[in-house]
Design an enzyme around this catalytic site. Structure first.
Site, PDB file in Angstrom:
ATOM      1  N   HIS A 130     -75.831  -3.089 -17.233  1.00 16.84           N
ATOM      2  CA  HIS A 130     -75.962  -2.655 -18.626  1.00 16.84           C
ATOM      3  C   HIS A 130     -76.500  -3.735 -19.559  1.00 16.84           C
ATOM      4  O   HIS A 130     -76.396  -3.608 -20.776  1.00 16.84           O
ATOM      5  CB  HIS A 130     -74.610  -2.152 -19.150  1.00 16.84           C
ATOM      6  CG  HIS A 130     -74.161  -0.870 -18.512  1.00 16.84           C
ATOM      7  ND1 HIS A 130     -72.922  -0.325 -18.716  1.00 16.84           N
ATOM      8  CD2 HIS A 130     -74.806  -0.022 -17.684  1.00 16.84           C
ATOM      9  CE1 HIS A 130     -72.806   0.805 -18.017  1.00 16.84           C
ATOM     10  NE2 HIS A 130     -73.936   1.007 -17.377  1.00 16.84           N
ATOM     11  N   CYS A 142     -92.951  -5.141 -26.487  1.00 22.85           N
ATOM     12  CA  CYS A 142     -94.397  -5.152 -26.741  1.00 22.85           C
ATOM     13  C   CYS A 142     -95.171  -6.076 -25.796  1.00 22.85           C
ATOM     14  O   CYS A 142     -96.368  -5.891 -25.595  1.00 22.85           O
ATOM     15  CB  CYS A 142     -94.667  -5.522 -28.200  1.00 22.85           C
ATOM     16  SG  CYS A 142     -94.179  -7.208 -28.605  1.00 22.85           S
ATOM     17  N   CYS A 165     -89.711  -8.666 -34.527  1.00 17.42           N
ATOM     18  CA  CYS A 165     -90.308  -9.270 -33.335  1.00 17.42           C
ATOM     19  C   CYS A 165     -91.448 -10.197 -33.766  1.00 17.42           C
ATOM     20  O   CYS A 165     -92.341  -9.771 -34.501  1.00 17.42           O
ATOM     21  CB  CYS A 165     -90.844  -8.159 -32.417  1.00 17.42           C
ATOM     22  SG  CYS A 165     -91.803  -8.803 -31.029  1.00 17.42           S
ATOM     23  N   SER A 207     -62.985   2.984 -16.478  1.00 20.91           N
ATOM     24  CA  SER A 207     -62.418   4.330 -16.625  1.00 20.91           C
ATOM     25  C   SER A 207     -63.165   5.334 -15.753  1.00 20.91           C
ATOM     26  O   SER A 207     -62.683   6.434 -15.516  1.00 20.91           O
ATOM     27  CB  SER A 207     -62.492   4.762 -18.096  1.00 20.91           C
ATOM     28  OG  SER A 207     -63.825   4.672 -18.539  1.00 20.91           O
ATOM     29  N   PRO A 232     -54.394  -0.710 -14.898  1.00 20.91           N
ATOM     30  CA  PRO A 232     -53.029  -0.380 -15.342  1.00 20.91           C
ATOM     31  C   PRO A 232     -52.858   1.099 -15.681  1.00 20.91           C
ATOM     32  O   PRO A 232     -51.727   1.547 -15.929  1.00 20.91           O
ATOM     33  CB  PRO A 232     -52.835  -1.256 -16.589  1.00 20.91           C
ATOM     34  CG  PRO A 232     -54.197  -1.602 -17.046  1.00 20.91           C
ATOM     35  CD  PRO A 232     -55.123  -1.540 -15.867  1.00 20.91           C
TER      36      PRO A 232
HETATM   37  P1  NAD Z   1     -63.723   1.741 -20.564  1.00 16.75           P
HETATM   38  O1  NAD Z   1     -63.430   1.128 -21.902  1.00 16.75           O
HETATM   39  O2  NAD Z   1     -64.158   3.146 -20.507  1.00 16.75           O
HETATM   40  O3  NAD Z   1     -62.408   1.631 -19.636  1.00 16.75           O
HETATM   41  C1  NAD Z   1     -61.700   0.426 -19.495  1.00 16.75           C
HETATM   42  C2  NAD Z   1     -60.755   0.585 -18.333  1.00 16.75           C
HETATM   43  O4  NAD Z   1     -60.105  -0.653 -18.130  1.00 16.75           O
HETATM   44  C3  NAD Z   1     -59.657   1.634 -18.552  1.00 16.75           C
HETATM   45  O5  NAD Z   1     -59.562   2.458 -17.404  1.00 16.75           O
HETATM   46  C4  NAD Z   1     -58.411   0.792 -18.733  1.00 16.75           C
HETATM   47  O6  NAD Z   1     -57.240   1.452 -18.255  1.00 16.75           O
HETATM   48  C5  NAD Z   1     -58.731  -0.409 -17.898  1.00 16.75           C
HETATM   49  N1  NAD Z   1     -57.996  -1.626 -18.266  1.00 16.75           N
HETATM   50  C6  NAD Z   1     -57.477  -1.965 -19.461  1.00 16.75           C
HETATM   51  N2  NAD Z   1     -56.900  -3.173 -19.389  1.00 16.75           N
HETATM   52  C7  NAD Z   1     -57.072  -3.610 -18.117  1.00 16.75           C
HETATM   53  C8  NAD Z   1     -56.699  -4.795 -17.434  1.00 16.75           C
HETATM   54  N3  NAD Z   1     -56.036  -5.792 -18.036  1.00 16.75           N
HETATM   55  N4  NAD Z   1     -57.020  -4.910 -16.116  1.00 16.75           N
HETATM   56  C9  NAD Z   1     -57.701  -3.929 -15.479  1.00 16.75           C
HETATM   57  N5  NAD Z   1     -58.072  -2.774 -16.088  1.00 16.75           N
HETATM   58  C10 NAD Z   1     -57.772  -2.616 -17.397  1.00 16.75           C
HETATM   59  O7  NAD Z   1     -64.752   0.751 -19.862  1.00 16.75           O
HETATM   60  P2  NAD Z   1     -65.932   1.017 -18.820  1.00 16.75           P
HETATM   61  O8  NAD Z   1     -65.455   1.954 -17.761  1.00 16.75           O
HETATM   62  O9  NAD Z   1     -66.455  -0.317 -18.464  1.00 16.75           O
HETATM   63  O10 NAD Z   1     -67.060   1.805 -19.631  1.00 16.75           O
HETATM   64  C11 NAD Z   1     -67.352   1.552 -20.983  1.00 16.75           C
HETATM   65  C12 NAD Z   1     -68.755   1.012 -21.301  1.00 16.75           C
HETATM   66  O11 NAD Z   1     -68.568   0.075 -22.350  1.00 16.75           O
HETATM   67  C13 NAD Z   1     -69.489   0.275 -20.215  1.00 16.75           C
HETATM   68  O12 NAD Z   1     -70.780   0.782 -20.204  1.00 16.75           O
HETATM   69  C14 NAD Z   1     -69.535  -1.198 -20.669  1.00 16.75           C
HETATM   70  O13 NAD Z   1     -70.865  -1.710 -20.541  1.00 16.75           O
HETATM   71  C15 NAD Z   1     -69.248  -1.153 -22.137  1.00 16.75           C
HETATM   72  N6  NAD Z   1     -68.354  -2.247 -22.630  1.00 16.75           N
HETATM   73  C16 NAD Z   1     -68.441  -3.515 -22.097  1.00 16.75           C
HETATM   74  C17 NAD Z   1     -67.587  -4.512 -22.559  1.00 16.75           C
HETATM   75  C18 NAD Z   1     -67.705  -5.906 -21.977  1.00 16.75           C
HETATM   76  O14 NAD Z   1     -68.813  -6.311 -21.609  1.00 16.75           O
HETATM   77  N7  NAD Z   1     -66.608  -6.667 -21.875  1.00 16.75           N
HETATM   78  C19 NAD Z   1     -66.636  -4.231 -23.536  1.00 16.75           C
HETATM   79  C20 NAD Z   1     -66.583  -2.930 -24.061  1.00 16.75           C
HETATM   80  C21 NAD Z   1     -67.450  -1.943 -23.594  1.00 16.75           C
END
Ligand code: NAD
Length: 267
Positions: A130, A142, A165, A207, A232
């Site tokens: 991503h 571009c 840009c 998730s 969790p």
């Molecule tokens: P999500 O927010 O949909 O889900 C997060 C998951 O992590 C949940 O299932 C939750 O229960 C679990 N979780 C929470 N605390 C945890 C822990 N301590 N240990 C393990 N698991 C834990 O995230 P997603 O599935 O990655 O999808 C969301 C989108 O958002 C992705 O496309 C991502 O690129 C983007 N995103 C990225 C970041 C980052 O780079 N850190 C932050 C926010 C969103």
């Protein structure tokens, strides 16, 4: 062997069983999501909506259409998320994943995260599906895809919106994949190939709702891999995971590594 109610084994037994599966792995794919970085203080999407941003839906902000309609709003949201990231360090979950490289023959990390923390933790083979929030690029690419722009080198008025840009004068945007956009095709193809080849897939902190990354554990399972989930909460992966290690990755993964290290004291 997941944690459905009933006579499921206790967590330490599940961790030991999962470590046993990992011990025999010849090709491990680790799929990570926002949850692994939560213990580094980086909010997941659902958490990143406090204060000023509480009234916005990230799925509405993280789109090319939203950017075209209101570039300043979307740029400012990413600047806000960049401030959340500033100074963030890998946590014991990232470190444990990096440690697996020295314990197993092949370990590839496929991450949905845009925070760069797997690289910082020392993981050598990381597929970023991503993008990377620290980078920016020309909205129109571009000079070719991607046309990265170092915004530190630009002078502009942040009150007026994103910088322009330097090549074409049009908008600069964050180098992240927005909803509705194609993932980098080479990265996705390699992630799919590895998911088919893996004998174990470790799914951490996702998730399982954002496609196509969310489909990779099912691909691995269909091709015979064992699926180990660390989360969790229950996710869309939990129902078909062979092991659901219920807890924060920064707590669970170091325990898995400790078991493997005890068998390889030199690693
Ligand atoms: P999500 O927010 O949909 O889900 C997060 C998951 O992590 C949940 O299932 C939750 O229960 C679990 N979780 C929470 N605390 C945890 C822990 N301590 N240990 C393990 N698991 C834990 O995230 P997603 O599935 O990655 O999808 C969301 C989108 O958002 C992705 O496309 C991502 O690129 C983007 N995103 C990225 C970041 C980052 O780079 N850190 C932050 C926010 C969103």
């Amino acid at each position: 062997m997941n944690d459905e109610p009933g006579d499921s084994p206790a967590l330490p037994e599940l961790i030991a069983a999962a470590a046993g599966v990992l011990r025999d792995s010849q090709c491990l794919v680790v799929l990570t999501g926002a949850g692994i970085s939560k213990e580094s203080g980086i909010p997941t999407f659902r958490d990143a909506l406090d204060g000023l941003w509480a009234r916005y839906d990230p799925q509405m902000l993280a789109t090319a259409l939203a950017f075209m309609q209101d570039p300043k709003l979307v740029w400012d949201w990413y600047q806000y998320r960049r401030t959340l990231l500033a100074g963030a360090q890998p946590n014991p979950g990232h470190t444990a994943i990096a440690a697996l490289q020295d314990l197993l023959p092949q370990v590839v990390v496929v991450t949905q995260n845009i925070d760069g923390l797997h690289h910082l933790a020392g993981s050598r083979d990381v597929i970023t599906l991503h993008g990377d929030i620290r980078r920016s690029k020309c909205f129109y690419n571009c000079q070719g895809d991607p046309t990265y722009i170092d915004v530190e080198q630009l002078e502009w008025d942040p009150e007026a919106g994103p910088p322009s840009c330097p090549h074409c004068g049009r908008w600069v945007r964050p180098d992240v994949v927005w909803f509705g956009e194609m993932l980098p095709q080479a990265a996705l193809a390699r992630a799919r190939e590895l998911s088919e080849a893996a004998d174990v897939m470790l799914v951490v902190g996702t998730s399982g709702v954002v496609q196509p990354a969310a489909g990779l554990p099912a691909v691995a399972k269909q091709h015979g891999a064992a699926v180990i989930e660390v989360n969790p909460e229950h996710s869309l992966i939990t129902s078909f995971a062979d092991y659901h290690l219920h807890g924060p990755s920064g707590v669970i993964l170091p325990q898995v590594v400790d078991i493997l290290r005890a068998e390889h004291p030199d690693a």
